[in-house]
Structures are given as C-alpha cells and as structure tokens.
Design a protein around this motif. Structure first.
Motif, mmCIF file in Angstrom:
data_model
loop_
_atom_site.group_PDB
_atom_site.id
_atom_site.type_symbol
_atom_site.label_atom_id
_atom_site.label_comp_id
_atom_site.label_asym_id
_atom_site.label_seq_id
_atom_site.Cartn_x
_atom_site.Cartn_y
_atom_site.Cartn_z
ATOM 1 N N ASN A 153 -1.854 4.710 -4.561
ATOM 2 C CA ASN A 153 -1.848 5.564 -3.368
ATOM 3 C C ASN A 153 -0.770 6.621 -3.568
ATOM 4 O OD1 ASN A 153 -3.796 3.995 -2.128
ATOM 5 N ND2 ASN A 153 -2.316 2.759 -0.992
ATOM 6 N N TYR B 274 -6.042 -0.561 -0.133
ATOM 7 C CA TYR B 274 -6.033 -0.795 1.311
ATOM 8 C C TYR B 274 -5.327 -2.118 1.593
ATOM 9 C CZ TYR B 274 -9.949 2.500 0.874
ATOM 10 O OH TYR B 274 -10.754 3.585 0.563
ATOM 11 N N CYS C 49 -10.545 9.057 -0.832
ATOM 12 C CA CYS C 49 -10.600 7.660 -1.261
ATOM 13 C C CYS C 49 -11.444 7.528 -2.529
ATOM 14 C CB CYS C 49 -11.233 6.798 -0.169
ATOM 15 S SG CYS C 49 -10.524 7.069 1.455
ATOM 16 N N SER D 172 0.821 -1.221 0.000
ATOM 17 C CA SER D 172 0.000 0.000 0.000
ATOM 18 C C SER D 172 0.854 1.270 0.000
ATOM 19 C CB SER D 172 -0.938 0.021 1.207
ATOM 20 O OG SER D 172 -2.006 -0.876 1.023
ATOM 21 N N LEU E 96 -4.712 0.814 4.615
ATOM 22 C CA LEU E 96 -4.304 2.204 4.483
ATOM 23 C C LEU E 96 -2.796 2.345 4.626
ATOM 24 C CD1 LEU E 96 -7.061 3.869 6.670
ATOM 25 C CD2 LEU E 96 -6.746 4.170 4.201
ATOM 26 N N ILE F 143 -6.239 7.748 -2.039
ATOM 27 C CA ILE F 143 -6.245 6.332 -1.651
ATOM 28 C C ILE F 143 -6.977 5.510 -2.709
ATOM 29 C CG2 ILE F 143 -7.066 4.635 0.048
ATOM 30 C CD1 ILE F 143 -5.036 6.383 1.347
#
Lengths: 195, 559
Positions: free
Chosen positions: B258, B298, B273, B252, B300, B295
């Motif tokens: 991300n 996940y 997100c 992530s 996060l 984002i």
C-alpha cells in the motif's frame, strides 16, 4: 522501444506459438514484457486473442489500450478485423488469408479481403499455402511471424535464434522447417508491399 | 499446432538482466537475480513453493487452474515432497488446507471466485479458528465473465470473514505476496485471502525469484482448543479476531503493497486497487499528476485515505470487479467530498476495466480505432468435432425434446453447457456445480415429467452426489445422465475424481443397479442410447445413465 501487439485467431489455432517466439527474443534482449493470454471456455473453437506488449521501459497494463496497437497479427482473416478498434491509425495489420469456417454466417471471402485492404498498412498472406509449399503445413504460424518480423523492431537473426532455442530439442528437421517458414513469410511480406 | 504449443508454453525463460533493466530497476540490480517469465497463476505457485509451503489444495476453475498445474509439473515441488493433488471440490480443498495449517505447515488452497462460495463454510469459519501454519486461500475472480456465470468479487468474503486480503497488481507482487502473506498469517495466526482477477492470472511477465525458505516442521497448535468451534470457545475466538482488526489496520498502513504517492494536482485523488492501478498509470507514462493511493492489501489503510480526503477535492476509486472500496467510502450518507467510481457512472458498473476506460474517466480523448466491420460475425465456443457429448445430446434430442418438447433438461457447469447453443439447444439450466441434479429433483417434485439432469463426471463428484442421495431417499421420478468423459475437460483436462468410480458411487448411494445404465456415446450407438433414455424416462423412479467415452482433447494430448 515499445511494441503493442494483438495476436488473433480461433481457439485451437495456436496463436501463442507466435507469442512464445517474440517473448523469448524480447526477454533475451532485456526488454520488459507482458503477455495476456486467453484460457478456458473461449478456447473451444471461439474467437481468441492475446495481448503482447514489449518495451524498453517498465509496462503497467497487461492489456493493450484501444487505438494503441502497433500490430495486429492474425492467423485468420475475419478475426484480424475484429480487433480494428485496437489498431493505432499508423499500425499494421498482418493477416493470413486462409479462412477458418466453423460458423454458418461466415462472410464472403472477397468481401472480407476488401475490408482488410481498407486498412492503410496491411499484409495479407496465404500463410497456410506457403507453409504447405515448404512441406511443413504445421509451420504456417511461423510464416505469419516472418510476415510480421519487419515491424517488431527486433533483429531478424534473433528471431531465428529464438526458433533454434525453442524448437532445438525437437530436432534439426523441425528447426530448419521453421527457419524456412519465417524467411518465406518475411520475403512474401516484402514483395507484397512492393506490389 | 496446438499440441506442441503445450510443450512450448511450459518452457520458462531465464536470462541474466541487461544493463538497461538494471538502470530501470535498482532493487533488482542489487540482487543480481534471475528473471523467469511466469503467468500470474504460476508466480503464485512459485511464490508459494519458495515461501516454504508443504501443500497445494485446489479444484480446477478458470482462471485459477494454472496455479496447481504449475505446482504439479514443478520438479522442485516434487523433490520437496509438496502435496499437490486436486481435491473433490473447493470446500474439501480449504478444509484439507486448514488441517495442514493445524499441523503447523504452510499451505495454500486455490479456486475460482464461485469456488469460494462452495468453500465459504470452511473459509468463513477459518477466520474464527485462525491458522497455525501459514494459510492463504487464493480466489481468482473473473470480471466480464470470460469463463464464469457471474463476476462476484472475492474481497467481499475478506470483509465478511474479517480476514486480511492481498490483491497483487503484478506477477512480481503475486510472487512476493506469498512469502509476505505466509509470515503475516503466522504472525497473527490468521488465514489470508489473496484475490486476483483474470488478466493477472493469465498474463505472463518477468518475475525475480527469492531464496526458498524451508518447510515448517509439524507442530500442533499451542492452544489445543483453538480449532474447536463450540459456541463458548467461538465467542472467545471471535473476540480475539475482532481485537486483532486494529493490528491488521496497522499492517495495512505500513504494508509495502500500500503506498501514497503525492501529486501536484489535487482536484482529484486516485485510489487504485490491484491491477486497476496499472490501467490508471498506463495513461500517465511520465507519472501521475494527481495523488495516488495504490492498494494491494486490506483492510483499507484508513489514515492514507483520510489524508487524501483532507487534501483533495474529489476521489476516484479504481477497482477491478465490484465497487467494494467505493461502497465503503461512500456509505449511505453523503460523503464530505465527491467520490467517483463505478457507482456514479464515472466508470462502468460492470465488466473489466482497461486503460481506455480510465483515459475517458480522466477526461482525455477516446483513442479507439476503426469500428469492427459489420461483416465480422460472433464466433462462440463450440463442442469440439468428435466430442462424446454431441452423441449424447443428439440422442437426448430424439428421446426427450422431440417427444415431450423443450424445457425438461437441467444442466450444469462444464463443456456440455455449450449444449445451450445451436445446433443442440437442448439444455434449460446452468446455475452452479451440482444444481442440475437437485433442480431436476425439485422440478420432478413439482410435477414436471420427464425431468432430466445432465452433469459431467467431475462436476458430479464435486457437488452432485449429495443431490442424488436426496433423490434416492424419495425415489424421485427423474433421470440423471452423467456425461463421463473421464476428465475435467473445460479447464483443460485435469484428473477427475469420478474416474472408474461412477457405477459404484451411484449404486452405493442406493440407485437400483438395473437402473444404472452404461453406454458408449458414438454415432453407431445412437439407437441404443435413444432406447436407453426412453426406457429410463418410462421407469417411475431414479435412474442414472452413464455415457462413457474419453474427451477427444485429452486423447489428443496423450498422442
């Protein structure tokens, strides 16, 4: 160049045919496009809308922001004013005047037309009657597209090319019916604004 | 006009990129690729085909239906021999997908958010078994409940199952994430969940395709016991899953989906997100003045978030659906800095987001135009003119509501739920797929008479059959009406597993053949239908009435 458009109507009226032609031309012109459609439950005779955004710059949101629509194109008069919160104060409301009455408390047509006329920039067009006069009742949505064409910032002949490309395989007759329809819509809107 | 729309809707537009686009998108310019206009759902399907999947498994449900529909009409998928048939329900879909993954092939299973509830047993346990061939479960959430009974957030299932989640913000990301996710799934031998929401599922935009990867050859799992969840094995597999969490976290932090974009104004940092990112950025065409974490994957990325927390005075969490991320950051105790989002009222607690909501949250003017005039009336969806359900509801009104009063009819998920609206106002429940049958049973057990269940043919084979078996075992005094329109109508007319099988299913489950009554719901048969309903209400045991007439929409499409 940027155009934020709300297409409105009743489920089953086929508002996406308008979006398809505009979308085709936008892509041919190398513009960015996002088009949010409504599928599922609301399609069954309920109110439906589609958000169509075209721009020379990349687009973030799939939805048109409130108060930012350059155009509302509606194939039904009551549905046209449902989306006024989305219309920019200098935006255009282009609507068919043929009501689709599938509810008991549908407003009076006079009253409805008065509300439409309160919008500073508007074109109210009897699209269905015009299409019928041309002998192709099914092309009333393309009449609507013609009425909106002056505000799309897309070359009119490109819209005609789009109709040829999309309807081409259905034969010359259908193509010509749609070309006549888009021209009739454009000419009506021009005259409407002169009066 | 609608019928030629369906053909137009299917055309895909292909064009070579123009100079303007190339200037804007250097990455795409370099690749000189073709762009196709795809719905988010279609981008997922094409992405899966190009990622080398061997199978699609799904049950139709808005807004996920078009994933399978695209795969079914794809000539490419046909030539590649990719499996793309509907399943009886979401659970059988995920289980079949798990079987294909066991066999070493790449596969996706697709459903709407509430379908993931049905598939939850298989899905949650697939975290423990892990995958062999790449496996992605796609769940389409419906915030604002455009076509659903709730707005649950599928990301909870990712958390709960300790399975990584992908959440695209654009059609292009939805496409790209399929190949990325399949590689990820095979790298760690773990299923992935992709969560999308209505607006992405049903919005069309340009997508640049990549070269298609070949399908995997069949290869069994290296560990022959990987999929045997006996407690002793499960305990080991669960430890493996827990240990792998740190690797998921690293993935992530380094994911292309991300990103941390710095901004000069650190009074607030934005964690956005999925498509929430778009609604925020829409208000800053020149770029965000504040730091933004985008984002798309996940768990996060903790380091990114800690960096933001250290540098900013407050954080706004922008997420479509429920406050999943916000709750994680906030916890029970006071956070060291102010966290804004759906829980503190900066954003609405429920419903979809949009650019204007973000505008107002960021302290800018509300640009909403004129109010909708009061003469504009609601126009709820209705049963189509000529719909067979209308005839059944009219007869049911006369045979039950007019005689015994309101409150006796338990219904289900489908077009016929519209029977709750005027002029019918004939149904008293709609909860989940199959609940009509079992609620009618429970109500009958409690003493309600008559107790009637009304369910569609496809919903019955999805989740109604087991409930009917419960009723048969106890010979419950109830009437089950299976509205057979020979299709899955609400989602647009997909093939129904029940087609031609209903009579045999009911007698096979043990309903007495003389109490399985078939009838054609037409106005001219009204009296016959009323009579049949009255007779079966009188019979003290399980009866099934099957009014059969094809959906007028699917008939129209065939013309």
């Amino acid at each position: 160049m940027k155009r934020d458009i709300i297409l409105a109507g009743v489920g089953g009226q086929g508002i996406l045919s308008i979006a398809t032609v505009i979308g085709y031309v936008a892509v041919q012109e190398g513009l960015f496009l996002k088009q949010a459609e409504v599928h599922g439950m609301s399609q069954r005779g309920g109110d439906v809308q589609s958000n169509l955004r075209i721009s020379s710059e990349p687009i973030f949101s799939d939805l048109v922001a409130a108060g930012k629509a350059d155009l509302i194109i509606s194939v039904e008069p009551m549905e046209s004013i449902r989306y006024l919160p989305f219309l920019h104060r200098n935006g255009w409301l282009i609507t068919s005047t043929t009501p689709y009455k599938n509810i008991n408390d549908y407003p009076g047509e006079e009253e409805l037309l008065n509300e439409i006329k309160k919008v500073k920039n508007h074109v109210a067009i009897p699209a269905e009657a015009i299409a019928k006069e041309l002998g192709s009742a099914r092309s009333s949505n393309i009449v609507m597209l013609g009425a909106a064409s002056a505000y799309l910032d897309l070359p009119f002949e490109k819209l005609e090319d789009g109709l040829r490309a999309i309807f081409g395989r259905k034969g010359e007759k259908i193509v010509n019916a749609n070309i006549s329809a888009i021209r009739a819509g454009r000419d009506f809107a021009a005259k409407y604004l002169e009066n | 006009m609608s019928h030629f729309l369906t053909t137009i809707g299917m055309c895909r537009f292909i064009h070579q990129q123009t100079k303007a686009e190339k200037a804007n998108q250097p990455r795409e310019a370099k690749l000189e690729k073709q762009k196709v206009l795809l719905l988010g759902d279609e981008a997922i399907a094409q992405g899966a085909i190009d990622a080398g999947v061997s199978g699609f498994y799904a049950y139709p449900g808005t807004p996920s239906t078009e994933i399978m529909e695209y795969a079914q009409r794809s000539r490419e998928a046909d030539e590649l021999g990719i499996h793309r048939q509907w399943s009886a329900n979401e659970k059988t879909a995920v289980e079949a997908a798990l079987g294909m993954s066991y066999a070493g092939k790449r596969v996706i299973a697709c459903m709407k958010h509430v379908g993931l509830n049905v598939a939850a047993d298989a899905f949650v346990n697939s975290g423990i078994t892990g995958a062999n061939g790449g496996l992605i479960v796609v769940s389409a959430d419906d915030p604002s409940m455009h076509s659903s009974q709730n707005e649950q957030d599928s990301r909870f299932f990712g958390n709960f199952s300790l399975i990584p989640v992908l959440e695209p913000s654009s059609q292009q990301e939805a496409y790209d994430m399929m190949a990325y996710g399949m590689d990820y799934s095979e790298k760690y031998r773990i299923p992935l969940l992709m969560r999308i929401t209505t607006r992405l599922a049903h919005s069309r935009s340009g997508v640049v395709k990549n070269k298609r990867r070949d399908q995997n050859e069949v290869h069994m799992p290296e560990d022959g016991r990987q999929f045997v969840l006996l407690p002793s094995i499960s305990r080991k597999r669960y430890k493996v899953l827990l240990e792998t969490q740190n690797s998921f976290l690293d993935e992530s932090e380094n994911s292309p989906f991300n990103s941390y974009t710095d901004g000069a104004d650190k009074s607030i940092g934005i964690i956005a997100c999925g498509i929430g990112y778009n609604y925020y950025m829409e208000n800053y065409p020149q770029g965000s003045p504040h730091p933004v974490i985008k984002i798309g994957q996940y768990p996060l990325p903790e380091k990114m978030i800690k960096k933001m927390a250290a540098e900013c005075d407050s954080i706004l969490v922008v997420e479509e659906g429920m406050p999943v991320v916000e709750e994680k950051l906030r916890g029970f105790m006071d956070a060291p800095l102010k966290i804004k989002g759906r829980l503190d009222g900066t954003l609405p607690r429920d419903g979809e987001l949009n650019p204007n909501i973000l505008r107002i949250a960021m302290g800018m003017d509300d640009l909403t135009g004129e109010k909708t005039p009061e003469i504009v009336k609601p126009r709820p969806p209705v049963l189509c003119p000529g719909c067979p359900h209308i005839d059944t509801y009219k007869a049911l009104g006369e045979a039950v509501k007019d005689v015994y009063g309101d409150g006796h009819v338990f219904s289900d998920i489908g077009c016929y739920t519209l029977g709750a609206y005027p002029p019918y106002e004939i149904i008293n429940s709609c909860v989940d797929m199959g609940a009509s049958v079992t609620m009618a049973k429970g109500a009958a057990d409690a003493g309600i008479f008559p107790s009637i269940a009304v369910i569609g043919d496809s919903t019955f084979t999805h989740s109604g059959m087991t409930g009917l078996l419960d009723a048969v075992i106890e010979n419950t005094n109830m009437v089950l009406i299976i509205l057979d329109n020979s299709t899955t109508a609400m989602t647009g007319g997909q093939k129904s597993h029940a087609y031609g099988r209903l009579h045999n299913i009911c007698t096979g489950l043990g309903v007495a053949p003389e109490h399985v009554r078939e009838v054609i719901p037409l106005p001219k048969n009204h009296n016959e239908l009323v009579k049949i309903i009255k007779e079966e209400v009188e019979y003290p045991g399980v009866s099934v009435i099957i009014p059969t007439r094809e959906c007028i929409q699917t008939i129209g499409k065939k013309k």
